[in-house]
Design a protein around this motif. Structure first.
Motif, PDB file in Angstrom:
ATOM      1  N   LEU A  32       0.537  -1.428  70.227  1.00 64.16           N
ATOM      2  CA  LEU A  32       1.209  -2.512  70.864  1.00 64.16           C
ATOM      3  C   LEU A  32       2.808  -2.116  71.052  1.00 64.16           C
ATOM      4  CD1 LEU A  32      -0.297  -5.420  69.270  1.00 64.16           C
ATOM      5  CD2 LEU A  32      -0.871  -4.663  71.548  1.00 64.16           C
ATOM      6  N   VAL A  33       3.304  -1.047  70.285  1.00 66.57           N
ATOM      7  CA  VAL A  33       4.457  -0.755  70.075  1.00 66.57           C
ATOM      8  C   VAL A  33       4.961   0.103  71.361  1.00 66.57           C
ATOM      9  CG1 VAL A  33       6.531   0.500  68.437  1.00 66.57           C
ATOM     10  CG2 VAL A  33       4.722  -0.606  67.599  1.00 66.57           C
ATOM     11  N   PRO A  34       6.084  -0.226  72.011  1.00 65.79           N
ATOM     12  CA  PRO A  34       6.387   0.832  73.131  1.00 65.79           C
ATOM     13  C   PRO A  34       6.689   2.054  72.843  1.00 65.79           C
ATOM     14  CG  PRO A  34       7.742  -1.395  73.158  1.00 65.79           C
ATOM     15  CD  PRO A  34       7.073  -1.369  71.860  1.00 65.79           C
ATOM     16  N   ARG A  35       6.274   3.143  73.520  1.00 63.56           N
ATOM     17  CA  ARG A  35       6.368   4.442  72.986  1.00 63.56           C
ATOM     18  C   ARG A  35       7.775   5.138  72.712  1.00 63.56           C
ATOM     19  NH1 ARG A  35       1.168   7.538  75.592  1.00 63.56           N
ATOM     20  NH2 ARG A  35       0.089   5.953  75.839  1.00 63.56           N
ATOM     21  N   ASP A  36       8.443   4.598  73.320  1.00 68.92           N
ATOM     22  CA  ASP A  36       9.899   4.961  73.217  1.00 68.92           C
ATOM     23  C   ASP A  36      10.689   4.463  71.961  1.00 68.92           C
ATOM     24  OD1 ASP A  36      10.139   2.600  74.274  1.00 68.92           O
ATOM     25  OD2 ASP A  36      12.058   2.910  75.270  1.00 68.92           O
ATOM     26  N   GLU A  37       9.879   3.625  71.215  1.00 67.03           N
ATOM     27  CA  GLU A  37      10.569   2.910  69.760  1.00 67.03           C
ATOM     28  C   GLU A  37       9.979   3.856  68.537  1.00 67.03           C
ATOM     29  OE1 GLU A  37      10.910  -1.009  69.196  1.00 67.03           O
ATOM     30  OE2 GLU A  37      11.073  -1.567  71.176  1.00 67.03           O
ATOM     31  N   ASN A  38      10.777   4.135  67.798  1.00 69.05           N
ATOM     32  CA  ASN A  38      10.345   4.880  66.616  1.00 69.05           C
ATOM     33  C   ASN A  38      10.086   3.750  65.535  1.00 69.05           C
ATOM     34  OD1 ASN A  38      10.207   6.816  64.530  1.00 69.05           O
ATOM     35  ND2 ASN A  38      12.199   6.922  64.248  1.00 69.05           N
ATOM     36  N   VAL A  39       8.707   3.541  65.135  1.00 66.26           N
ATOM     37  CA  VAL A  39       8.386   2.674  64.358  1.00 66.26           C
ATOM     38  C   VAL A  39       7.459   3.206  63.273  1.00 66.26           C
ATOM     39  CG1 VAL A  39       6.797   0.439  64.166  1.00 66.26           C
ATOM     40  CG2 VAL A  39       8.566   0.804  66.300  1.00 66.26           C
ATOM     41  N   ASP A  40       7.602   2.731  62.142  1.00 58.58           N
ATOM     42  CA  ASP A  40       6.783   3.195  60.873  1.00 58.58           C
ATOM     43  C   ASP A  40       5.928   2.103  60.786  1.00 58.58           C
ATOM     44  OD1 ASP A  40       8.012   5.810  60.564  1.00 58.58           O
ATOM     45  OD2 ASP A  40       9.396   4.849  59.395  1.00 58.58           O
ATOM     46  N   ILE A  41       4.500   2.114  60.473  1.00 56.61           N
ATOM     47  CA  ILE A  41       3.627   1.384  60.165  1.00 56.61           C
ATOM     48  C   ILE A  41       2.959   1.728  58.845  1.00 56.61           C
ATOM     49  CG2 ILE A  41       1.520  -0.034  60.992  1.00 56.61           C
ATOM     50  CD1 ILE A  41       2.272   0.527  63.817  1.00 56.61           C
ATOM     51  N   ASP A  42       3.082   1.189  57.878  1.00 55.94           N
ATOM     52  CA  ASP A  42       2.464   1.453  56.662  1.00 55.94           C
ATOM     53  C   ASP A  42       1.389   0.208  56.124  1.00 55.94           C
ATOM     54  OD1 ASP A  42       4.205   3.589  56.153  1.00 55.94           O
ATOM     55  OD2 ASP A  42       5.843   2.228  55.663  1.00 55.94           O
TER      56      ASP A  42
END
Length: 86
Positions: A32-42
């Motif tokens: 669901l996170v836009p591809r251009d955003e740097n997101v860590d999912i833990d």
């Protein structure tokens, strides 16, 4: 810059999904996170009932049954380990 953290906590404190379900949920959220955003999912796994701190965004703690406020000093003591159990 601060981090935004979202926690998914079951309403029933005696239930948790199995690890495979938690991993599948993390994969859905990642999609669901836009591809251009740097997101860590833990995925953090707790084997026992655990206090989860929301950090500095805490405004109020309330009882889900009666709506009464819970003292934030009590909460701070709980987080610091001054309470042995809930």
């Amino acid at each position: 810059m601060s981090d935004d953290v979202r926690a998914v906590i079951p309403a029933d404190p005696r239930w948790q999904p199995d690890r495979a379900a938690a991993d599948r949920t993390a994969a859905v959220v990642a999609g669901l996170v836009p591809r251009d955003e740097n997101v860590d999912i833990d995925v953090t796994w707790h084997e026992t009932l655990t206090v989860v701190d929301c950090g500095q965004n805490l405004e109020r703690i309330g009882c889900p049954q009666c709506g009464a406020s819970i003292d934030t000093e009590w909460w701070a003591d709980l987080l610091s380990g001054r309470f042995v159990s809930l």
